[in-house]
Design a protein around this motif. Structure first.
Motif, PDB file in Angstrom:
ATOM      1  N   LEU A 205     -34.676 -10.023  10.365  1.00 23.37           N
ATOM      2  CA  LEU A 205     -35.475  -9.034  10.743  1.00 23.37           C
ATOM      3  C   LEU A 205     -35.364  -7.835   9.454  1.00 23.37           C
ATOM      4  CD1 LEU A 205     -37.172  -7.878  12.902  1.00 23.37           C
ATOM      5  CD2 LEU A 205     -35.119  -6.794  13.761  1.00 23.37           C
ATOM      6  N   ASP A 206     -36.572  -7.397   9.210  1.00 24.65           N
ATOM      7  CA  ASP A 206     -36.784  -6.426   8.286  1.00 24.65           C
ATOM      8  C   ASP A 206     -37.341  -5.259   8.959  1.00 24.65           C
ATOM      9  OD1 ASP A 206     -36.086  -8.241   6.272  1.00 24.65           O
ATOM     10  OD2 ASP A 206     -37.887  -7.876   5.295  1.00 24.65           O
ATOM     11  N   LEU A 207     -36.777  -3.932   8.890  1.00 17.85           N
ATOM     12  CA  LEU A 207     -37.409  -2.790   9.516  1.00 17.85           C
ATOM     13  C   LEU A 207     -37.794  -1.741   8.327  1.00 17.85           C
ATOM     14  CD1 LEU A 207     -35.194  -2.462  12.660  1.00 17.85           C
ATOM     15  CD2 LEU A 207     -37.622  -3.359  12.596  1.00 17.85           C
ATOM     16  N   ALA A 208     -38.956  -1.388   8.357  1.00 19.56           N
ATOM     17  CA  ALA A 208     -39.555  -0.414   7.412  1.00 19.56           C
ATOM     18  C   ALA A 208     -39.187   0.957   8.010  1.00 19.56           C
ATOM     19  CB  ALA A 208     -40.809  -0.688   7.016  1.00 19.56           C
ATOM     20  N   LEU A 209     -38.289   1.757   7.443  1.00 18.49           N
ATOM     21  CA  LEU A 209     -37.672   3.190   7.775  1.00 18.49           C
ATOM     22  C   LEU A 209     -38.337   4.070   6.967  1.00 18.49           C
ATOM     23  CD1 LEU A 209     -34.286   2.233   9.369  1.00 18.49           C
ATOM     24  CD2 LEU A 209     -36.501   1.912  10.412  1.00 18.49           C
ATOM     25  N   THR A 210     -38.286   5.439   7.455  1.00 20.24           N
ATOM     26  CA  THR A 210     -38.605   6.417   6.584  1.00 20.24           C
ATOM     27  C   THR A 210     -37.373   6.971   5.842  1.00 20.24           C
ATOM     28  OG1 THR A 210     -38.058   7.966   8.353  1.00 20.24           O
ATOM     29  CG2 THR A 210     -40.194   7.329   8.232  1.00 20.24           C
ATOM     30  N   GLY A 211     -36.358   6.628   5.993  1.00 17.63           N
ATOM     31  CA  GLY A 211     -35.105   6.849   5.042  1.00 17.63           C
ATOM     32  C   GLY A 211     -33.889   6.527   5.992  1.00 17.63           C
ATOM     33  N   ILE A 212     -32.764   6.867   5.466  1.00 21.39           N
ATOM     34  CA  ILE A 212     -31.129   6.570   6.272  1.00 21.39           C
ATOM     35  C   ILE A 212     -31.237   7.465   7.356  1.00 21.39           C
ATOM     36  CG2 ILE A 212     -30.060   6.091   4.282  1.00 21.39           C
ATOM     37  CD1 ILE A 212     -28.641   8.796   4.153  1.00 21.39           C
ATOM     38  N   HIS A 213     -32.239   8.804   7.668  1.00 22.84           N
ATOM     39  CA  HIS A 213     -31.836   9.383   8.872  1.00 22.84           C
ATOM     40  C   HIS A 213     -33.120   9.129   9.954  1.00 22.84           C
ATOM     41  CE1 HIS A 213     -28.724  12.078   7.082  1.00 22.84           C
ATOM     42  NE2 HIS A 213     -29.336  12.092   5.932  1.00 22.84           N
ATOM     43  N   ASP A 214     -33.695   7.924   9.643  1.00 26.53           N
ATOM     44  CA  ASP A 214     -34.806   7.480  10.678  1.00 26.53           C
ATOM     45  C   ASP A 214     -34.223   7.554  12.169  1.00 26.53           C
ATOM     46  OD1 ASP A 214     -36.778   6.362  12.034  1.00 26.53           O
ATOM     47  OD2 ASP A 214     -37.989   5.609  10.322  1.00 26.53           O
ATOM     48  N   PRO A 215     -34.630   8.108  13.117  1.00 26.84           N
ATOM     49  CA  PRO A 215     -34.044   8.111  14.324  1.00 26.84           C
ATOM     50  C   PRO A 215     -33.972   6.427  14.869  1.00 26.84           C
ATOM     51  CG  PRO A 215     -36.020   9.104  14.638  1.00 26.84           C
ATOM     52  CD  PRO A 215     -35.731   9.098  13.112  1.00 26.84           C
ATOM     53  N   GLU A 216     -34.996   5.709  14.352  1.00 28.61           N
ATOM     54  CA  GLU A 216     -35.208   4.328  14.751  1.00 28.61           C
ATOM     55  C   GLU A 216     -33.799   3.565  14.630  1.00 28.61           C
ATOM     56  OE1 GLU A 216     -37.006   0.707  16.149  1.00 28.61           O
ATOM     57  OE2 GLU A 216     -37.409   2.735  16.198  1.00 28.61           O
TER      58      GLU A 216
END
Length: 533
Positions: A205-216
């Motif tokens: 699974l790959d999850l595209a996040l906004t950065g290391i602090h992304d709440p996801e």
């Protein structure tokens, strides 16, 4: 028949020829299998010592390799991925086969260095890295086994910098480790590589996040693991240099990916990094001048010979690194050492034990040429003017033994087998000028174990290895012909000839070697001898 991409320039711009190096047990063979799997080259990745013939490790084909779970020969595998042709050379990890590894590294343009997250840089890793440094080979670092308990990632990077004098630039960072390993975060692309099965699962699974602090990230990872990850990732981003492709190609910087080959983390990303940053074929050292890949005339050199890859055909295959020109099946190339033309009618591409005819090949490609003893390690093949490739030495053996043949009528078969193994570099054979038999030389004990095992399994010969009255060997030469002739006469009882007829001094111990050097100052005693072809 294997099809090879030929849409790029004939200088081999679409080739990536690389090796995988590591200390034994760091996970190199597993990583090799998984890279082939994610590149689509195999349907199922094998595992060391797994059950069932269908799951045997693809790249380890000697019976001893399978039984012991180690690699003692260099495998070559060609595959295509993302519009590129990859030539993967899987080197032996065991130090007793360092000579074979050294020659293999002469045929690559880059390397992946595998490090065990729990053990860090080990002795064989350091030795192999130094060989790469001598040849300015760019290195991508893969820190493996993050799914097991290991050392702190920052500590591992500091060790690489201090021990190897190499700048590091982390690409992926672990999110947890050991039982709390949840995957890897791509610091450059802000992607989280994880498992849909949760903690302990394999990567899928790959999850595209906004950065290391992304709440996801907090929805997937426990708070303590996420907090520790963010703290160490922020520190890594501020402390270590951003990736510099130029510095990497010069051998000064290594991109680092943390992951787990066993759990597949993050192997597709590793392939991407290899495709994007690893160099296309580079100029090869040679005399009278380096050979550049964009040259029109075909040139190549033999870096490995393997006998009996197919036991049914008793074959001998020379592995050739192509350095320039467009090779086509059926070409006649000059065999520089003999001065004769060689028709290459059945060249092959390799996939471990499987093989396909190579209709054409380009700089960076590795082809196999079946032959009956014509080609040796170090030999050059070319169109046009003669060329001699450099940097493929023989090393003085560290173990010397006499060989005992249990069945005297098999002497002819024994001679053939020893010649085959000497061509491969498994052992060296020294014939004493006094006529009292041959001495077998090896870099380490495991080479002798392989010799005995293969003698029986491939040639049907039972042999014993007995202590020799010698402890070390040195090639000898001198600019003073009269002094050299006198030395050979006076030290006749300790002089042998290698398979090329070159003189070798055999010493009974370190003291005798030192004493002889002092006694004969006009004589050079060499630990290596350049192979010439």
């Amino acid at each position: 028949m294997m099809t090879i991409n030929t849409t790029s320039s004939e200088a081999g711009a679409d080739r990536r020829t690389f090796a995988i190096i590591s200390h034994p047990d760091a996970g190199k063979t597993t990583l090799t299998e998984k890279l082939l799997y994610f590149a689509g080259a195999i349907r199922m990745a094998g595992h060391i010592k797994s059950r069932g013939e269908q799951r045997r490790t693809q790249s380890d084909w000697l019976a001893m390799e399978r039984a012991r779970g180690i690699s003692v020969s260099s495998s070559v595998m060609t595959f295509e991925h993302a519009g590129l042709t990859f030539n993967l050379l899987d080197t032996p990890g065991h130090h007793d086969f360092s000579e074979d590894t050294y020659r293999t590294l002469s045929a690559v343009d880059s390397a992946i260095m595998v490090i065990d997250a729990a053990k860090g840089i080990e002795s064989q890793t350091r030795k192999l890295f130094e060989v790469c440094r001598l040849r300015d080979i760019p290195i991508i670092t893969f820190i493996n086994k993050m799914d097991r308990e290991g050392r702190d990632p920052l500590e591992l990077l500091d060790e690489i910098e201090s021990t190897l004098a190499l700048d590091v630039s982390p690409i992926t960072w672990p999110v947890g480790s050991g039982v709390n390993f949840h995957g890897c975060f791509d610091l450059r692309q802000s992607k989280f590589y994880t498992s849909s099965a949760g903690r302990g699962g394999a990567y899928d699974l790959d999850l595209a996040l906004t950065g290391i602090h992304d709440p996801e990230l907090d929805r997937i990872v426990p708070p303590d693991v996420a907090s520790a990850f963010r703290e160490s990732a922020e520190l890594a981003s501020s402390v270590y240099l951003p990736f510099d492709p130029k510095s990497f190609l010069q051998g000064h910087m290594t991109p680092v990916l943390f992951g787990s080959a066993l759990k597949d983390f993050p192997l597709p990303r590793l392939l991407e990094v290899l495709a994007e940053y690893a160099p296309a074929p580079q100029p090869q050292p040679a005399e009278p001048r380096p050979i550049r890949p964009e040259e029109n005339r075909v040139t190549g050199f033999v870096f490995k010979v393997q006998a009996n890859m197919d036991a049914n055909h008793r074959d001998r295959v020379a592995f050739v690194r192509l350095c320039s020109g467009r090779f086509r099946r059926g070409m006649r190339l000059k065999h520089v050492r003999s001065g004769r033309a060689l028709a290459v009618n059945n060249p092959i591409f390799f996939f471990a034990r499987e093989r396909d005819l190579a209709e054409e090949a380009y700089p960076g490609d590795i082809i196999g040429i079946p032959n009956h003893g014509t080609l040796r390690v170090g030999d050059a093949l070319c169109e046009g003017d003669d060329v001699r490739f450099t940097g493929l030495p023989n090393f003085a053996p560290e173990v010397l033994r006499r060989i005992r043949l249990d069945d005297p009528i098999r002497g002819k078969q024994l001679k053939r087998a020893l010649n085959d193994f000497a061509e491969e570099g498994v052992t060296q054979v020294f014939d004493l000028v006094s006529g009292s038999g041959a001495i077998i030389g090896a870099v380490g004990q495991l080479q002798l174990d392989v010799l005995s095992d293969r003698m029986q399994s491939e040639y049907g010969i039972r042999v014993g290895l007995e202590p020799a009255p010698y402890a070390t060997a040195r090639w000898v030469r001198s600019k003073d012909e009269s002094a050299f002739k006198l030395f050979i006469e006076r030290e006749r009882h300790s002089i042998a000839r290698d398979r090329d007829g070159e003189p070798v001094f055999l010493a009974r111990n370190a003291w005798e070697l030192s004493h002889t050097k002092d006694k004969w100052p006009a004589i050079e005693f060499l630990e290596t001898r350049e192979r010439s072809g």
